[in-house]
Design a protein around this motif. Sequence first.
Motif, PDB file in Angstrom:
ATOM      1  N   ARG A 234      39.191  59.751  14.934  1.00 38.34           N
ATOM      2  CA  ARG A 234      38.929  59.301  13.563  1.00 38.34           C
ATOM      3  C   ARG A 234      38.720  60.499  12.629  1.00 38.34           C
ATOM      4  O   ARG A 234      39.264  60.544  11.523  1.00 38.34           O
ATOM      5  CB  ARG A 234      37.703  58.388  13.547  1.00 38.34           C
ATOM      6  CG  ARG A 234      37.445  57.737  12.193  1.00 38.34           C
ATOM      7  CD  ARG A 234      36.215  56.842  12.216  1.00 38.34           C
ATOM      8  NE  ARG A 234      36.341  55.773  13.193  1.00 38.34           N
ATOM      9  CZ  ARG A 234      35.654  55.720  14.335  1.00 38.34           C
ATOM     10  NH1 ARG A 234      34.790  56.686  14.629  1.00 38.34           N
ATOM     11  NH2 ARG A 234      35.819  54.713  15.163  1.00 38.34           N
ATOM     12  N   GLN A 235      37.924  61.481  13.072  1.00 35.84           N
ATOM     13  CA  GLN A 235      37.645  62.639  12.224  1.00 35.84           C
ATOM     14  C   GLN A 235      38.874  63.528  12.062  1.00 35.84           C
ATOM     15  O   GLN A 235      39.094  64.106  10.981  1.00 35.84           O
ATOM     16  CB  GLN A 235      36.485  63.452  12.818  1.00 35.84           C
ATOM     17  CG  GLN A 235      35.147  62.731  12.799  1.00 35.84           C
ATOM     18  CD  GLN A 235      34.752  62.310  11.394  1.00 35.84           C
ATOM     19  OE1 GLN A 235      34.775  63.118  10.474  1.00 35.84           O
ATOM     20  NE2 GLN A 235      34.400  61.053  11.220  1.00 35.84           N
ATOM     21  N   ARG A 238      41.146  61.810   9.533  1.00 36.07           N
ATOM     22  CA  ARG A 238      40.567  61.947   8.187  1.00 36.07           C
ATOM     23  C   ARG A 238      40.803  63.341   7.630  1.00 36.07           C
ATOM     24  O   ARG A 238      41.247  63.500   6.478  1.00 36.07           O
ATOM     25  CB  ARG A 238      39.071  61.639   8.236  1.00 36.07           C
ATOM     26  CG  ARG A 238      38.332  61.903   6.930  1.00 36.07           C
ATOM     27  CD  ARG A 238      36.864  61.476   7.018  1.00 36.07           C
ATOM     28  NE  ARG A 238      36.127  61.917   5.845  1.00 36.07           N
ATOM     29  CZ  ARG A 238      35.470  63.063   5.770  1.00 36.07           C
ATOM     30  NH1 ARG A 238      35.462  63.892   6.825  1.00 36.07           N
ATOM     31  NH2 ARG A 238      34.825  63.393   4.670  1.00 36.07           N
ATOM     32  N   LEU A 242      43.248  64.026   4.339  1.00 33.75           N
ATOM     33  CA  LEU A 242      42.709  64.617   3.116  1.00 33.75           C
ATOM     34  C   LEU A 242      43.435  65.917   2.768  1.00 33.75           C
ATOM     35  O   LEU A 242      43.680  66.224   1.595  1.00 33.75           O
ATOM     36  CB  LEU A 242      41.210  64.876   3.268  1.00 33.75           C
ATOM     37  CG  LEU A 242      40.325  63.631   3.427  1.00 33.75           C
ATOM     38  CD1 LEU A 242      38.866  64.031   3.586  1.00 33.75           C
ATOM     39  CD2 LEU A 242      40.500  62.686   2.250  1.00 33.75           C
ATOM     40  N   ASP A 281      39.319  59.451   0.775  1.00 31.20           N
ATOM     41  CA  ASP A 281      38.167  59.652   1.648  1.00 31.20           C
ATOM     42  C   ASP A 281      37.303  58.392   1.697  1.00 31.20           C
ATOM     43  O   ASP A 281      36.849  57.968   2.772  1.00 31.20           O
ATOM     44  CB  ASP A 281      37.345  60.841   1.150  1.00 31.20           C
ATOM     45  CG  ASP A 281      36.313  61.303   2.173  1.00 31.20           C
ATOM     46  OD1 ASP A 281      36.473  60.973   3.365  1.00 31.20           O
ATOM     47  OD2 ASP A 281      35.348  61.974   1.775  1.00 31.20           O
ATOM     48  N   LEU A 284      39.018  55.720   3.820  1.00 33.50           N
ATOM     49  CA  LEU A 284      38.919  56.024   5.256  1.00 33.50           C
ATOM     50  C   LEU A 284      37.512  55.731   5.772  1.00 33.50           C
ATOM     51  O   LEU A 284      37.349  55.228   6.887  1.00 33.50           O
ATOM     52  CB  LEU A 284      39.285  57.493   5.501  1.00 33.50           C
ATOM     53  CG  LEU A 284      40.759  57.849   5.269  1.00 33.50           C
ATOM     54  CD1 LEU A 284      40.948  59.356   5.330  1.00 33.50           C
ATOM     55  CD2 LEU A 284      41.651  57.160   6.293  1.00 33.50           C
ATOM     56  N   ARG A 285      36.513  56.026   4.969  1.00 32.30           N
ATOM     57  CA  ARG A 285      35.141  55.737   5.388  1.00 32.30           C
ATOM     58  C   ARG A 285      34.907  54.230   5.458  1.00 32.30           C
ATOM     59  O   ARG A 285      34.201  53.751   6.353  1.00 32.30           O
ATOM     60  CB  ARG A 285      34.143  56.379   4.419  1.00 32.30           C
ATOM     61  CG  ARG A 285      34.119  57.900   4.482  1.00 32.30           C
ATOM     62  CD  ARG A 285      33.151  58.482   3.472  1.00 32.30           C
ATOM     63  NE  ARG A 285      33.215  59.925   3.427  1.00 32.30           N
ATOM     64  CZ  ARG A 285      32.592  60.750   4.267  1.00 32.30           C
ATOM     65  NH1 ARG A 285      31.844  60.232   5.240  1.00 32.30           N
ATOM     66  NH2 ARG A 285      32.702  62.053   4.150  1.00 32.30           N
TER      67      ARG A 285
END
Length: 396
Positions: A234-235, A238, A242, A281, A284-285
């Motif tokens: 996931r990170q 992201r 970005l 962002d 995605l969060r």
Amino acid sequence: MAKAWIVRAGRDDSYDALALDKNLIAVGWSAAGDLTPTTSPSEIRERVRAAYPDVERRAAENYAIQLVAFRSRMSEGDIVLFLRGTSPDVAVGRVVGPYEYRTDLPSGIRHVRSVHWSRTDLPRASVEHEVLALPSLTTVYRINQADSVARLERLLGFDTPATALPDEPVTAAPPDHEDGSAPFTSLRRNLNYARSLATAGQHLDQLKVGAFEVSDVFRAAWVQSVAALDHWVRQEIRARMLKLVAQPAAQKPKAFAAFQISLGLVEQVQLGTKTLVEALDQQLRDQGHLVYQNPDKIREGFGLVHDVKGFWDRVARVLTEQSGDGVTLTGKDVQEQLRQIVQRRHKIAHEYDDDPEDPTGKRPIDGAGTTRTIDYIEQAAAAMLDVLNTPEPGAG
């Protein structure tokens, strides 16, 4: 001052017992042959390239660098940390013999050095700083921090002052993705926490604690390791999304272009209250409920930021080439292994890990299997990252 090294165990489960029982440390790449009469790094590189003509040049260069380190740079009196494959603990000892090419050992174990093992049960947490410096797909690594070497000397009972080490490029160069990658660094720390749980479970098992079921500590470590993989994917997605959205001219995958952002966030971008990067962002969060554990979902997620054609076959190639142990993996092998790991996690988390053969008990689990699982997740993730960092066709 003695040098200090980390050597990672091979994928053969029998290697741990062999290394500790016969007081030795060994590495793969047996096809390179006997290096006893060969001391020149250039000669070793030529031997490696001739022995492994089908591997990528970068991988062959890493083989050679590590063999040069093991053959010529490692010396008698040096310290070795052995990352065991069947235990969360680490063995630590001192090299007591020169390089040997042994044909009396099981196939694949040829390049050998004799070691006097001082401890075989050192918790990884006590050497976490040193272990985190080891690239995930590297077998032989020199510890270059003087304070670490001095501390390891004290662990062995030799109180030696920390002095500066000479600059000596003897270790395999870390892959680019392991130099400053925040998501991957976080993954490794989370996996080390899982290893700490496995270590605790193993030590509690030896103490015969009866107040609770010690095997549940291993189950907690298993669940933690899968959670670490999920969080890393996931990170990583992201961070890469970005970066892409901040570069309008950059080449982007089709899935990225089709990614949907809510109309509310689009309006905020139009009004100037959010930048496009901030809006993405936030989206995605808001999608934090998505789970990236199943191989199909992992591939789908990475498709947002990279060309994933043949993704798992490419991951398998990296794992095969970096291991140097002669075991060839396929994309199906990697996916199946990950599926089994995740399915076991689901059994633990959702079904109490009930044993279908014994309704009154749980399925067996131990420190060795848990350690292998954690190590596999780390190395598979490192191979995925290597693929993601390979330029796409036509890029640049």
